[in-house]
Design a protein around this motif. Structure first.
Motif, PDB file in Angstrom:
ATOM      1  N   UNK A   1      -1.644  -8.114 -13.830  1.00 38.28           N
ATOM      2  CA  UNK A   1      -2.415  -7.416 -12.785  1.00 38.28           C
ATOM      3  C   UNK A   1      -1.491  -6.945 -11.672  1.00 38.28           C
ATOM      4  N   UNK A   2      -0.598  -7.823 -11.223  1.00 42.26           N
ATOM      5  CA  UNK A   2       0.303  -7.472 -10.129  1.00 42.26           C
ATOM      6  C   UNK A   2       1.169  -6.271 -10.480  1.00 42.26           C
ATOM      7  N   UNK A   3       1.681  -6.258 -11.717  1.00 36.52           N
ATOM      8  CA  UNK A   3       2.582  -5.182 -12.129  1.00 36.52           C
ATOM      9  C   UNK A   3       1.820  -3.887 -12.382  1.00 36.52           C
ATOM     10  N   UNK A   4       0.774  -3.960 -13.215  1.00 36.07           N
ATOM     11  CA  UNK A   4       0.103  -2.748 -13.671  1.00 36.07           C
ATOM     12  C   UNK A   4      -0.856  -2.184 -12.620  1.00 36.07           C
ATOM     13  N   UNK A   5      -1.759  -3.023 -12.118  1.00 36.56           N
ATOM     14  CA  UNK A   5      -2.780  -2.529 -11.195  1.00 36.56           C
ATOM     15  C   UNK A   5      -2.307  -2.564  -9.747  1.00 36.56           C
ATOM     16  N   UNK A   6      -1.728  -3.701  -9.336  1.00 36.15           N
ATOM     17  CA  UNK A   6      -1.305  -3.815  -7.953  1.00 36.15           C
ATOM     18  C   UNK A   6      -0.173  -2.880  -7.586  1.00 36.15           C
ATOM     19  N   UNK A   7       0.823  -2.760  -8.493  1.00 37.56           N
ATOM     20  CA  UNK A   7       2.010  -1.962  -8.174  1.00 37.56           C
ATOM     21  C   UNK A   7       1.914  -0.537  -8.703  1.00 37.56           C
ATOM     22  N   UNK A   8       1.777  -0.388 -10.020  1.00 36.21           N
ATOM     23  CA  UNK A   8       1.871   0.948 -10.609  1.00 36.21           C
ATOM     24  C   UNK A   8       0.638   1.808 -10.305  1.00 36.21           C
ATOM     25  N   UNK A   9      -0.555   1.306 -10.608  1.00 34.49           N
ATOM     26  CA  UNK A   9      -1.765   2.100 -10.365  1.00 34.49           C
ATOM     27  C   UNK A   9      -2.009   2.259  -8.859  1.00 34.49           C
ATOM     28  N   UNK A  10      -1.963   1.135  -8.127  1.00 35.83           N
ATOM     29  CA  UNK A  10      -2.222   1.199  -6.693  1.00 35.83           C
ATOM     30  C   UNK A  10      -1.234   2.082  -5.962  1.00 35.83           C
ATOM     31  N   UNK A  11       0.055   1.851  -6.206  1.00 34.95           N
ATOM     32  CA  UNK A  11       1.076   2.654  -5.527  1.00 34.95           C
ATOM     33  C   UNK A  11       1.037   4.106  -5.976  1.00 34.95           C
ATOM     34  N   UNK A  12       0.709   4.335  -7.256  1.00 34.21           N
ATOM     35  CA  UNK A  12       0.639   5.708  -7.754  1.00 34.21           C
ATOM     36  C   UNK A  12      -0.446   6.512  -7.049  1.00 34.21           C
ATOM     37  N   UNK A  13      -1.648   5.918  -6.940  1.00 29.17           N
ATOM     38  CA  UNK A  13      -2.742   6.615  -6.254  1.00 29.17           C
ATOM     39  C   UNK A  13      -2.416   6.797  -4.776  1.00 29.17           C
ATOM     40  N   UNK A  14      -1.854   5.745  -4.171  1.00 28.40           N
ATOM     41  CA  UNK A  14      -1.524   5.820  -2.739  1.00 28.40           C
ATOM     42  C   UNK A  14      -0.505   6.928  -2.472  1.00 28.40           C
ATOM     43  N   UNK A  15       0.465   7.077  -3.375  1.00 24.75           N
ATOM     44  CA  UNK A  15       1.472   8.123  -3.227  1.00 24.75           C
ATOM     45  C   UNK A  15       0.837   9.505  -3.269  1.00 24.75           C
TER      46      UNK A  15
ATOM     47  N   UNK B   1      -8.884   5.833  -1.774  1.00 29.51           N
ATOM     48  CA  UNK B   1      -8.189   4.985  -0.807  1.00 29.51           C
ATOM     49  C   UNK B   1      -8.833   3.605  -0.747  1.00 29.51           C
ATOM     50  N   UNK B   2     -10.162   3.554  -0.771  1.00 27.31           N
ATOM     51  CA  UNK B   2     -10.860   2.263  -0.784  1.00 27.31           C
ATOM     52  C   UNK B   2     -10.587   1.505  -2.071  1.00 27.31           C
ATOM     53  N   UNK B   3     -10.505   2.217  -3.176  1.00 28.72           N
ATOM     54  CA  UNK B   3     -10.212   1.588  -4.465  1.00 28.72           C
ATOM     55  C   UNK B   3      -8.832   0.940  -4.454  1.00 28.72           C
ATOM     56  N   UNK B   4      -7.849   1.624  -3.879  1.00 28.89           N
ATOM     57  CA  UNK B   4      -6.505   1.055  -3.780  1.00 28.89           C
ATOM     58  C   UNK B   4      -6.531  -0.192  -2.902  1.00 28.89           C
ATOM     59  N   UNK B   5      -7.263  -0.141  -1.794  1.00 32.51           N
ATOM     60  CA  UNK B   5      -7.361  -1.317  -0.922  1.00 32.51           C
ATOM     61  C   UNK B   5      -7.959  -2.500  -1.668  1.00 32.51           C
ATOM     62  N   UNK B   6      -8.930  -2.240  -2.526  1.00 28.03           N
ATOM     63  CA  UNK B   6      -9.517  -3.317  -3.332  1.00 28.03           C
ATOM     64  C   UNK B   6      -8.486  -3.867  -4.312  1.00 28.03           C
ATOM     65  N   UNK B   7      -7.758  -2.968  -4.981  1.00 31.88           N
ATOM     66  CA  UNK B   7      -6.720  -3.414  -5.915  1.00 31.88           C
ATOM     67  C   UNK B   7      -5.703  -4.301  -5.211  1.00 31.88           C
ATOM     68  N   UNK B   8      -5.256  -3.879  -4.048  1.00 31.56           N
ATOM     69  CA  UNK B   8      -4.232  -4.637  -3.320  1.00 31.56           C
ATOM     70  C   UNK B   8      -4.792  -5.940  -2.742  1.00 31.56           C
ATOM     71  N   UNK B   9      -6.059  -5.934  -2.330  1.00 27.68           N
ATOM     72  CA  UNK B   9      -6.660  -7.166  -1.825  1.00 27.68           C
ATOM     73  C   UNK B   9      -6.808  -8.216  -2.911  1.00 27.68           C
ATOM     74  N   UNK B  10      -7.288  -7.797  -4.075  1.00 31.23           N
ATOM     75  CA  UNK B  10      -7.432  -8.719  -5.211  1.00 31.23           C
ATOM     76  C   UNK B  10      -6.074  -9.173  -5.715  1.00 31.23           C
ATOM     77  N   UNK B  11      -5.042  -8.376  -5.462  1.00 25.51           N
ATOM     78  CA  UNK B  11      -3.700  -8.707  -5.929  1.00 25.51           C
ATOM     79  C   UNK B  11      -3.218 -10.055  -5.390  1.00 25.51           C
TER      80      UNK B  11
END
Length: 310
Positions: A222-236, A9-19
């Protein structure tokens, strides 16, 4: 939550913050409306070809894409292009949380607990303080545009909830996120064509294949791959494993990361008023977040609102 899930969860927050920093970089090379259209287009094409469409009513799928995808990013990208500081954007966009609660109470007649009402009041107070402070420097428009983006996000949240409620059978929330991306490209491309013009398209695409355009492409990637796909995937996955009230508070780390990275990379220094207001907003959103409830067994475990971040 296990330690592993907390770290995720913290990792996703970092991905989205850097986004937000990635968006800032992309906007230095792309017109805002065209950038938003391309962002969703590169997700929409493989989604249509490879991902089965979720069995949800078409009206809620369209509303989800229009709110979360089109309105949110149309206003956010324009706001950042016309002067909204990157770190402050990551904070003000958190207004989507109280907006979602208010819209749910007004449109869906969901009960608003006293604790949530106090939290919303604090968040609104903090946002108002930022608006007043910005108005003193004639920089109010970017804040207003970002708030409109947060309202679009809230509309998307409600449509997401209704889509999952009225689904014809089990729905993979990630599939819903991917198919939501099919909605924004056409209206965004049309708006870009008429507002930014075909000359801006030619300039942007020509510059994108030059060495000077690499940072813009990297920001978009970054926005597409890490911010959206990876971040949203883990969050889901986390939202499926745990009650929403347990996972959602971790999203409050997003503006912390966003403001910190903007300070380090861009030299942004929020004022004392903005820092105090940030603490009030985060506290209000945290207070307004529903308390965790025990997960019910059965198909309901798969019904979770995906809080995909920009």
């Amino acid at each position: 939550m296990t330690t592993r899930d907390r770290l995720l969860a913290c990792f996703v927050a970092v991905l989205w913050g850097v986004n937000f920093l990635a968006i800032h970089t992309s906007l230095e090379h792309w017109p805002p409306l065209l950038l938003a259209a391309v962002r969703f287009l590169v997700i929409a094409v493989p989604a249509v070809l490879l991902v089965p469409r979720p069995a949800v009513p078409l009206r809620w799928l369209l509303a989800y894409g229009a709110g979360f995808g089109t309105l949110q990013f149309l206003f956010l990208y324009i706001a950042m292009r016309v002067g909204m500081p990157t770190g402050l954007a990551s904070l003000v966009l958190q207004a989507s949380a109280p907006f979602t609660v208010l819209l749910g109470a007004v449109l869906l007649r969901e009960r608003l607990a006293p604790r949530q009402a106090v939290g919303i009041g604090l968040a609104v107070l903090g946002l108002g303080a930022i608006a007043v402070a910005r108005a003193q420097t004639a920089a109010l428009l970017p804040v207003v545009l970002t708030l409109l983006g947060a309202l679009g996000w809230a509309i998307g949240n409600l449509a997401n909830r209704l889509a999952l409620r009225d689904a014809r059978g089990p729905v993979n929330p990630m599939h819903l996120v991917l198919w939501m991306s099919v909605v924004p490209p056409l209206p965004m491309l049309a708006a870009s064509w008429f507002v930014e013009g075909p000359a801006a398209w030619a300039t942007a695409f020509a510059a994108a294949v030059t060495p000077a355009g690499v940072p813009g492409l990297l920001g978009l990637a970054y926005t597409v791959l890490l911010g959206t796909l990876v971040g949203s995937g883990i969050w889901t996955v986390l939202m499926r494993r745990h009650p929403a009230g347990v996972v959602a508070p971790y999203s409050l780390l997003v503006p912390v990361v966003g403001m910190a990275t903007a300070a380090v990379a861009l030299g942004e220094r929020p004022s004392a008023v903005e820092l105090v207001s940030a603490a009030v907003i985060v506290g209000g959103v945290l207070l307004g977040t529903p308390r965790a409830r025990p997960a019910r067994p059965g198909p309901a475990e798969a019904v979770a609102v995906v809080a995909a971040r920009p």
